[in-house]
Design a protein around this motif. Structure first.
Motif, PDB file in Angstrom:
ATOM      1  N   UNK A  23     -41.737  35.460  27.450  1.00  0.00           N
ATOM      2  CA  UNK A  23     -40.277  35.449  27.607  1.00  0.00           C
ATOM      3  C   UNK A  23     -39.873  34.549  28.777  1.00  0.00           C
ATOM      4  N   UNK A  24     -40.566  34.712  29.934  1.00  0.00           N
ATOM      5  CA  UNK A  24     -40.223  33.908  31.111  1.00  0.00           C
ATOM      6  C   UNK A  24     -40.497  32.423  30.870  1.00  0.00           C
ATOM      7  N   UNK A  25     -41.594  32.127  30.175  1.00  0.00           N
ATOM      8  CA  UNK A  25     -41.962  30.730  29.940  1.00  0.00           C
ATOM      9  C   UNK A  25     -40.970  30.022  29.042  1.00  0.00           C
ATOM     10  N   UNK A  26     -40.408  30.755  28.082  1.00  0.00           N
ATOM     11  CA  UNK A  26     -39.485  30.128  27.135  1.00  0.00           C
ATOM     12  C   UNK A  26     -38.033  30.209  27.613  1.00  0.00           C
ATOM     13  N   UNK A  27     -37.633  31.365  28.152  1.00  0.00           N
ATOM     14  CA  UNK A  27     -36.228  31.558  28.499  1.00  0.00           C
ATOM     15  C   UNK A  27     -35.805  30.791  29.743  1.00  0.00           C
ATOM     16  N   UNK A  28     -36.644  30.798  30.798  1.00  0.00           N
ATOM     17  CA  UNK A  28     -36.235  30.150  32.050  1.00  0.00           C
ATOM     18  C   UNK A  28     -35.950  28.669  31.862  1.00  0.00           C
ATOM     19  N   UNK A  29     -36.798  27.893  31.134  1.00  0.00           N
ATOM     20  CA  UNK A  29     -36.434  26.489  30.919  1.00  0.00           C
ATOM     21  C   UNK A  29     -35.154  26.308  30.106  1.00  0.00           C
ATOM     22  N   UNK A  30     -34.784  27.315  29.315  1.00  0.00           N
ATOM     23  CA  UNK A  30     -33.548  27.211  28.541  1.00  0.00           C
ATOM     24  C   UNK A  30     -32.334  27.632  29.348  1.00  0.00           C
ATOM     25  N   UNK A  31     -32.550  28.548  30.299  1.00  0.00           N
ATOM     26  CA  UNK A  31     -31.427  29.061  31.077  1.00  0.00           C
ATOM     27  C   UNK A  31     -30.850  27.983  31.987  1.00  0.00           C
ATOM     28  N   UNK A  32     -31.721  27.242  32.708  1.00  0.00           N
ATOM     29  CA  UNK A  32     -31.231  26.237  33.654  1.00  0.00           C
ATOM     30  C   UNK A  32     -30.467  25.111  32.954  1.00  0.00           C
ATOM     31  N   UNK A  33     -31.004  24.504  31.896  1.00  0.00           N
ATOM     32  CA  UNK A  33     -30.198  23.489  31.195  1.00  0.00           C
ATOM     33  C   UNK A  33     -28.918  24.056  30.596  1.00  0.00           C
TER      34      UNK A  33
END
Length: 438
Positions: A23-33
């Motif tokens: 979850x952290x690996x996929x969501x965090x890169x999506x949250x910032x952009x």
């Protein structure tokens, strides 16, 4: 070596197979952009639909010529005293008032802006620039100075920086680009080491309650256990870091392109081209010069060294964070031990701006980039400017030795602390655990 590999493999698979990691690996890169895209969208919409602010003015000098490109100027139908009375009263007749008294254009003073709310710094700067341009025009008229003559006297000087290598090869360089690259890499290094190091400490604290750890401690040496654990967590952090970089780059580029916002490199090229507005050939020359400088920056060299110092710094500080995690039972108890660990990182971070980027070859910059506890941040800031090979090798060698030493020291604390529960731990107790033979 086989035991270190088994422990490393266990730590890696245990972390990677967790749902929280995915979850952290996929969501965090999506949250910032996503946050970036939403911010850019609302910012552009606000600028598109924003109304010009109204400013009423009382011009006693007779010099003010309103420029309506930024504000809506409206002359107040009365004198300054009447305007102030309306401004002081609870009335919407006057919201923002610009008072320009009779003034000496050679020494203009007394211009005041009154308002029921504060204008932004950019609005104040726009007003000041507008008044400065007008007063300059009046001065030129009084002194009978021709604007065309001033334009001819104005001369732009651009110094082309050339770096001469040891083999006599000339390479174009730009200190501004190198400064920005060093600053960005240094900040990223500080953030990642601190974030991933804290994750190691949190993981060790969680494992103290596991009986499996007690079995492992009884079958391997402390150094092997600590080395395998740190390498396993480091591989997890590196994998996650690489995935984040790829996803953030792809998603950010897609969002910025969708909203019509240029990438930083394109914006820089456009800014360079604006410096030569006369002819298209001059613009092409400016862009070509920038690309020539950018192409000569050893990006592969910088990236490989960034990964080395990221792993080295992560492993060095990760061992210390693991030792702290083994000594305490909760993150709250770890605060007293974390501060001394973060002091070298903080010194390196502040020195990056105070010494390294300003003078990368000074004695203090060189020593900070060699000492293992500060090298991961400060050496990264120097890489773009060029570092002598012996300094780079010495720094990397000491960083490896520093990692081995901190791993050995942390392992001696870890072997005892991981089995202790409910004990009040201080620095004297940590020293006792470190010196304990059996």
């Amino acid at each position: 070596m086989n035991k270190i590999w088994l422990i490393m493999k266990r730590e890696f698979l245990t972390r990677v197979q967790k749902r929280s990691f995915l979850i952290a690996t996929i969501l965090i890169p999506l949250i910032f952009p996503l946050i970036m895209g939403i911010t850019v969208y609302f910012s552009s919409e606000q600028k598109r639909h924003a109304e010009k602010k109204e400013i009423q003015y009382v011009d006693e000098s007779g010099l003010f010529v309103p420029d309506t490109s930024v504000f809506r100027f409206k002359p107040f139908p009365g004198n300054f005293s009447q305007a102030r009375l309306l401004l002081d009263a609870d009335s919407n007749a006057v919201g923002t008032l610009l008072h320009i008294p009779k003034l000496d254009v050679m020494r203009p003073a007394g211009i005041t802006l009154y308002g029921k709310t504060n204008l932004s710094p950019s609005d104040i700067a726009s007003l000041e620039q507008m008044l400065e341009d007008r007063i300059r025009d009046v001065k030129m008229k009084q002194l009978k100075v021709d604007q065309k003559l001033l334009d001819e006297l104005k001369t732009d000087v651009s110094i082309e920086a050339i770096t001469v290598t040891e083999g006599g090869h000339e390479e174009a360089s730009d200190s501004t680009i190198l400064f920005g690259m060093g600053m960005a890499c240094g900040i990223l290094m500080y953030m990642f080491i601190f974030i991933y190091g804290a994750q190691i400490m949190q993981g060790v604290i969680e494992e103290k309650s596991s009986k499996v750890v007690e079995i492992i401690v009884s079958s391997v040496r402390p150094f092997q256990l600590m080395m395998g654990k740190i390498l396993g967590l480091a591989s997890v952090g590196l994998l996650q870091f690489l995935i984040w970089i790829i996803l953030i780059t792809v998603v950010s580029t897609t969002l910025l392109t969708y909203f019509g916002v240029s990438m930083p490199q394109q914006q820089m090229l456009e800014e360079v081209g604006r410096q030569y507005p006369d002819t298209a050939a001059a613009q092409n020359y400016a862009v070509a010069s920038f690309m020539k400088i950018w192409d000569q920056i050893p990006l592969t060299y910088v990236i490989l060294n960034f990964l080395f110092y990221f792993l080295g710094g992560y492993l060095l500080y990760g061992a210390l964070f693991a030792a702290v995690g083994a000594a305490v039972d909760s993150p709250a108890e770890a605060q007293q031990f974390m501060f001394p660990i973060t002091i070298p990182m903080l010194i390196a971070y502040l020195s990056l701006f105070a010494f390294v980027l300003e003078d990368h070859d000074s004695a203090i910059s060189v020593w900070l980039s060699i000492i293992p506890f500060t090298a991961p941040i400060t050496m990264i800031g120097r890489l773009g400017f060029g570092v002598p090979w012996w300094q780079l090798l010495l720094s990397q060698g000491l960083l490896i030795l520093g990692f081995i030493f901190t791993t050995w020291a942390a392992g001696r604390i870890y072997r005892i602390g991981i089995l202790m529960h409910g004990a009040k731990v201080n620095y004297r107790v940590l020293l006792k655990w470190f010196l304990m033979r059996n």
